[in-house]
Design an enzyme around this catalytic site. Structure first.
Site, PDB file in Angstrom:
ATOM      1  N   HIS A   5       6.484 -34.474  28.180  1.00 27.26           N
ATOM      2  CA  HIS A   5       6.606 -36.061  27.709  1.00 27.26           C
ATOM      3  C   HIS A   5       5.563 -36.920  27.674  1.00 27.26           C
ATOM      4  O   HIS A   5       5.445 -37.710  26.199  1.00 27.26           O
ATOM      5  CB  HIS A   5       5.975 -36.407  29.713  1.00 27.26           C
ATOM      6  CG  HIS A   5       7.107 -36.630  30.634  1.00 27.26           C
ATOM      7  ND1 HIS A   5       8.071 -38.026  30.878  1.00 27.26           N
ATOM      8  CD2 HIS A   5       7.383 -35.818  30.750  1.00 27.26           C
ATOM      9  CE1 HIS A   5       9.192 -37.228  31.741  1.00 27.26           C
ATOM     10  NE2 HIS A   5       8.498 -36.060  31.676  1.00 27.26           N
ATOM     11  N   ASP A 111       5.252 -44.093  30.897  1.00 28.08           N
ATOM     12  CA  ASP A 111       6.346 -43.055  31.360  1.00 28.08           C
ATOM     13  C   ASP A 111       6.876 -43.853  32.370  1.00 28.08           C
ATOM     14  O   ASP A 111       6.732 -43.806  33.078  1.00 28.08           O
ATOM     15  CB  ASP A 111       5.950 -41.838  31.373  1.00 28.08           C
ATOM     16  CG  ASP A 111       6.510 -40.540  31.475  1.00 28.08           C
ATOM     17  OD1 ASP A 111       6.982 -40.161  30.524  1.00 28.08           O
ATOM     18  OD2 ASP A 111       7.224 -40.038  32.400  1.00 28.08           O
TER      19      ASP A 111
HETATM   20  O1  UPG Z   1       5.699 -22.066  23.294  1.00 23.25           O
HETATM   21  C1  UPG Z   1       6.257 -23.567  23.137  1.00 23.25           C
HETATM   22  C2  UPG Z   1       6.805 -24.715  24.578  1.00 23.25           C
HETATM   23  C3  UPG Z   1       7.643 -25.978  23.900  1.00 23.25           C
HETATM   24  N1  UPG Z   1       7.085 -26.491  23.044  1.00 23.25           N
HETATM   25  C4  UPG Z   1       7.246 -27.720  22.305  1.00 23.25           C
HETATM   26  O2  UPG Z   1       7.533 -28.615  24.199  1.00 23.25           O
HETATM   27  C5  UPG Z   1       7.974 -29.333  24.126  1.00 23.25           C
HETATM   28  C6  UPG Z   1       8.773 -28.935  25.865  1.00 23.25           C
HETATM   29  O3  UPG Z   1       9.576 -29.786  25.982  1.00 23.25           O
HETATM   30  P1  UPG Z   1      10.931 -29.720  26.789  1.00 23.25           P
HETATM   31  O4  UPG Z   1      11.681 -28.567  25.812  1.00 23.25           O
HETATM   32  O5  UPG Z   1      11.147 -31.327  26.554  1.00 23.25           O
HETATM   33  O6  UPG Z   1      11.193 -28.769  27.982  1.00 23.25           O
HETATM   34  P2  UPG Z   1      10.162 -29.350  29.372  1.00 23.25           P
HETATM   35  O7  UPG Z   1       8.099 -28.793  28.743  1.00 23.25           O
HETATM   36  O8  UPG Z   1       9.807 -28.373  30.132  1.00 23.25           O
HETATM   37  O9  UPG Z   1      10.128 -30.944  29.549  1.00 23.25           O
HETATM   38  C7  UPG Z   1       9.783 -31.733  30.621  1.00 23.25           C
HETATM   39  O10 UPG Z   1      10.263 -33.003  30.448  1.00 23.25           O
HETATM   40  C8  UPG Z   1      11.394 -33.278  29.299  1.00 23.25           C
HETATM   41  C9  UPG Z   1      11.390 -34.504  29.046  1.00 23.25           C
HETATM   42  O11 UPG Z   1      11.444 -35.252  30.511  1.00 23.25           O
HETATM   43  C10 UPG Z   1      12.383 -32.716  30.270  1.00 23.25           C
HETATM   44  O12 UPG Z   1      13.528 -33.132  29.745  1.00 23.25           O
HETATM   45  C11 UPG Z   1      12.686 -31.581  31.141  1.00 23.25           C
HETATM   46  O13 UPG Z   1      13.561 -31.041  31.765  1.00 23.25           O
HETATM   47  C12 UPG Z   1      11.024 -31.009  31.744  1.00 23.25           C
HETATM   48  O14 UPG Z   1      11.353 -29.821  32.012  1.00 23.25           O
HETATM   49  C13 UPG Z   1       9.100 -29.419  22.643  1.00 23.25           C
HETATM   50  O15 UPG Z   1       8.722 -30.275  22.859  1.00 23.25           O
HETATM   51  C14 UPG Z   1       8.464 -28.166  22.271  1.00 23.25           C
HETATM   52  O16 UPG Z   1       9.300 -27.740  21.080  1.00 23.25           O
HETATM   53  C15 UPG Z   1       5.989 -26.011  21.687  1.00 23.25           C
HETATM   54  O17 UPG Z   1       5.805 -26.183  20.780  1.00 23.25           O
HETATM   55  N2  UPG Z   1       6.124 -24.355  21.975  1.00 23.25           N
END
Ligand code: UPG
Length: 432
Positions: A5, A111
């Site tokens: 987020h 949010d």
């Molecule tokens: O090693 C890593 C892991 C993640 N990311 C970044 O972190 C973000 C991760 O976001 P997302 O892919 O949306 O996953 P979550 O961290 O699991 O996000 C939570 O928040 C999102 C937005 O509400 C929801 O869609 C998901 O279900 C919820 O688990 C992305 O921009 C990725 O590029 C990195 O750069 N490096």
């Protein structure tokens, strides 16, 4: 307060400033350095005008460890820890009220996890926009699904959304026109699609999004540069999911058996003992040159954007899904919780740019000992997206076309650019 987020919120603030408005990001002391570093990296960009203000997060007051200010740093995933975190989040209401009284912004973007922000903003006559962090497809599906899926919290968030000025969505019209129309025209929501916000031209810090990368980004690129186009599969499950050792073992065996090159992000530290528990004996040695394991945080966008990457195994977090779309790569979808099962349907059944691994059950953030996806399913799905076939070719070409549309949407005159413009103009009129 979670990377999935916060990353788009920071991008959004930068995007707003490109329209000549000033943005202030409100965060808590332990999250502040992350925000500050990101902002610092783009400080030289033209039009940059972002402030950061912090408010104290009452972690200790609700029984959480000092500094536990992000959902990814919870000591455990027990319901009680999450409930305490939510209680502490609710206690930010009063300090936010104080801050709004002092700053009097023209608009508050908050949010969905802060439903009370609508009433706080209303107290000062300030419009509140809701940010969900998910797609029109999953927003519409959630609204159209039966009411009993709504937990008490989601009900509250939903009611606050209805009373809010509108919703900003990190998506672009061409990605899901039917669902943008459904949400806005049929379900009657006031919403603006302003994404993909990660394509904001000020967001040039691809290698360091969210956290410090655990691998030297040059090393990572050097490794990728030795590979042919579309030959490497990237595997990452976002910032929150913790997979069990047995699940990691199945993935390792699946990757080896697939005979494909890969970059695999594992949220585990280094340590001999730990390694032996979750990967087959000698796995890393055998995979040398063929597979790269990143322990911790990967420079995801940098990796996905590299032409050697030809497929993405994703948990379907909304940000990762969009990043996969922008990169134009077919995906293996492996949803685990939250909106991820909806996003899977968008990717596999609506956009037809991915194949499901076959995940049928929600697992919590710590995984599920009793349920794992088997190696055979992983091999099959990975091969379907990466090996040369008519199906893969079609998925890749659809994905690449969507990636192009995403870029156009953010350019001057594009759908997201124009929607953001319209939103800012409307807010200007509102504020007199
Ligand atoms: O090693 C890593 C892991 C993640 N990311 C970044 O972190 C973000 C991760 O976001 P997302 O892919 O949306 O996953 P979550 O961290 O699991 O996000 C939570 O928040 C999102 C937005 O509400 C929801 O869609 C998901 O279900 C919820 O688990 C992305 O921009 C990725 O590029 C990195 O750069 N490096």
């Amino acid at each position: 307060m979670a990377p999935g987020h916060m990353i788009p919120i920071i991008d959004m603030a930068r995007l707003f400033t490109t329209q000549g408005v000033k943005a202030t990001i409100i965060t808590t002391p332990f999250n502040e350095p992350l925000v500050a570093k990101t902002i610092e990296r783009t400080k030289t960009c033209s039009g940059f005008n972002i402030d950061i203000k912090t408010i104290k997060f009452p972690a200790v007051e609700v029984g959480l460890p000092e500094g536990c200010e992000n959902i990814d740093s919870l000591p455990s995933n027990e319901n009680s820890a999450r409930a305490s975190f939510m209680t502490a989040t609710g206690m930010l209401r009063q300090p936010l009220e104080q801050l709004l009284q002092d700053c009097r912004p023209h608009c508050v973007v908050a949010d969905m996890f802060f439903p009370w922000a609508t009433d706080v903003a209303a107290k000062f006559g300030i419009p509140r926009l809701v940010f969900h962090g998910t797609s029109f497809f999953s927003l519409s599906t959630m609204l159209s699904a039966k009411g009993d899926i709504f937990t008490k919290f989601l009900k509250e968030a939903h009611e606050a959304e209805v009373r809010s000025y509108g919703v900003v969505v990190n998506s672009f019209y061409e990605l899901e026109p039917a669902y943008a129309n459904l949400y806005i025209k049929v379900l009657g929501r006031k919403a603006w699609h302003i994404g993909p916000v990660s394509l904001c031209k000020e967001a040039e810090d691809k290698g360091q999004r969210g956290k410090e990368s655990s691998i030297d980004t040059h090393e990572c690129l050097k490794w990728l540069n030795t590979k042919n186009n579309d030959s490497v599969v990237y595997i990452c499950f976002g910032s929150l999911a913790n997979l069990t050792d047995s699940q990691l073992m199945e993935i390792a065996m699946g990757l080896e058996a697939s005979e494909q090159q890969f970059i695999w992000v594992v949220k585990k530290g280094k340590g001999k003992k730990e390694e032996e528990d979750w990967m087959p004996k000698g796995f890393e040695k055998r995979m040398e040159g063929k597979g790269l394991i990143i322990r911790g945080w990967a420079p995801q966008v940098l990796i996905l954007d590299h032409e050697a990457v030809g497929g993405f195994v994703t948990h379907c977090g909304c940000n990762s899904t969009l990043e996969g779309v922008i990169a134009g790569v077919p995906m293996v979808t492996w949803p685990m919780f939250a909106d991820q099962f909806y996003n899977e349907k968008l990717v596999t059944e609506v956009l037809k740019i991915g194949v499901p691994v076959g995940a049928q059950q929600c697992v919590n953030m710590m995984g599920n000992e009793a349920y794992s996806i088997k190696k055979e399913a992983i091999v099959k799905a990975v091969r379907r997206i990466i090996m040369v076939s008519e199906e893969a070719k079609e998925m890749r070409s659809r994905a690449k076309a969507l990636g192009e549309m995403a870029r156009r949407a953010m350019e001057k005159g594009g759908s997201s650019y124009s929607d953001l413009n319209a939103l800012i103009e409307e807010l200007k009129i509102l504020s007199g």
